[in-house]
Scaffold this motif. Structure first.
Motif, mmCIF file in Angstrom:
data_model
loop_
_atom_site.group_PDB
_atom_site.id
_atom_site.type_symbol
_atom_site.label_atom_id
_atom_site.label_comp_id
_atom_site.label_asym_id
_atom_site.label_seq_id
_atom_site.Cartn_x
_atom_site.Cartn_y
_atom_site.Cartn_z
ATOM 1 N N ILE A 1 1.527 1.809 -2.914
ATOM 2 C CA ILE A 1 2.817 2.503 -2.873
ATOM 3 C C ILE A 1 3.881 1.450 -2.626
ATOM 4 N N SER A 2 4.803 1.326 -3.558
ATOM 5 C CA SER A 2 5.880 0.340 -3.464
ATOM 6 C C SER A 2 7.162 1.084 -3.116
ATOM 7 N N ILE A 3 7.764 0.715 -2.012
ATOM 8 C CA ILE A 3 8.980 1.382 -1.547
ATOM 9 C C ILE A 3 10.144 0.416 -1.710
ATOM 10 N N GLY A 4 11.190 0.870 -2.413
ATOM 11 C CA GLY A 4 12.341 0.032 -2.635
ATOM 12 C C GLY A 4 13.625 0.848 -2.566
ATOM 13 N N VAL A 5 14.733 0.169 -2.562
ATOM 14 C CA VAL A 5 16.034 0.826 -2.541
ATOM 15 C C VAL A 5 16.789 0.408 -3.779
ATOM 16 N N GLY A 6 17.427 1.405 -4.418
ATOM 17 C CA GLY A 6 18.261 1.087 -5.585
ATOM 18 C C GLY A 6 17.528 1.246 -6.815
ATOM 19 N N ALA B 1 6.625 1.471 18.490
ATOM 20 C CA ALA B 1 6.935 1.372 17.067
ATOM 21 C C ALA B 1 6.155 2.374 16.230
ATOM 22 N N GLY B 2 5.480 3.314 16.849
ATOM 23 C CA GLY B 2 4.688 4.288 16.106
ATOM 24 C C GLY B 2 3.352 3.692 15.695
ATOM 25 N N SER B 3 2.505 4.538 15.167
ATOM 26 C CA SER B 3 1.155 4.075 14.841
ATOM 27 C C SER B 3 0.930 3.879 13.350
ATOM 28 N N ALA B 4 1.723 4.575 12.506
ATOM 29 C CA ALA B 4 1.472 4.478 11.075
ATOM 30 C C ALA B 4 2.652 5.027 10.283
ATOM 31 N N PHE B 5 2.639 4.710 8.977
ATOM 32 C CA PHE B 5 3.592 5.271 8.030
ATOM 33 C C PHE B 5 2.798 6.113 7.051
ATOM 34 N N PHE B 6 3.235 7.336 6.851
ATOM 35 C CA PHE B 6 2.488 8.278 6.027
ATOM 36 C C PHE B 6 3.319 8.759 4.842
ATOM 37 N N ILE C 1 0.194 5.119 4.407
ATOM 38 C CA ILE C 1 0.790 4.053 3.608
ATOM 39 C C ILE C 1 0.481 2.714 4.275
ATOM 40 N N ASP C 2 0.653 2.661 5.570
ATOM 41 C CA ASP C 2 0.388 1.449 6.332
ATOM 42 C C ASP C 2 0.295 1.845 7.793
#
Length: 58
Positions: A53-58, A13-18, A3-4
Motif C-alpha cells: 500500500i503506497s500512501i502519497g499526497v497530491g 505513538a500507537g501500535s499500528a496503522f490499519f 499497513i504497518d
C-alpha cells in the motif's frame, strides 16, 4: 488490514496503522474507506502476492 506497525516501539505513538472501514470520523494515521470499497479490496487482495500500500499526497 495492517499497513504497518510501530516497529520502534515509540511510547504513545500507537501500535499500528490499519486500512479499515470509515465511521465518518478522522483517523489517527489509519486509512479509512467506505464499506463497498473495503469489500472490493478484500475480494481482490491476495496475501500471497505480498501487496504493498503506497500512501502519497497530491
Amino acid at each position: 488490514m495492517v499497513i504497518d506497525h510501530n516497529r520502534g516501539g515509540t511510547p504513545g505513538a500507537g501500535s499500528a496503522f490499519f486500512l479499515h472501514v470509515t465511521d465518518g470520523a478522522p483517523t489517527a494515521g489509519c486509512v479509512a474507506v467506505d464499506r463497498a470499497a473495503m469489500q472490493q479490496l478484500l475480494r481482490w487482495l491476495d496475501p500471497a502476492a505480498t501487496p504493498v500500500i503506497s500512501i502519497g499526497v497530491g
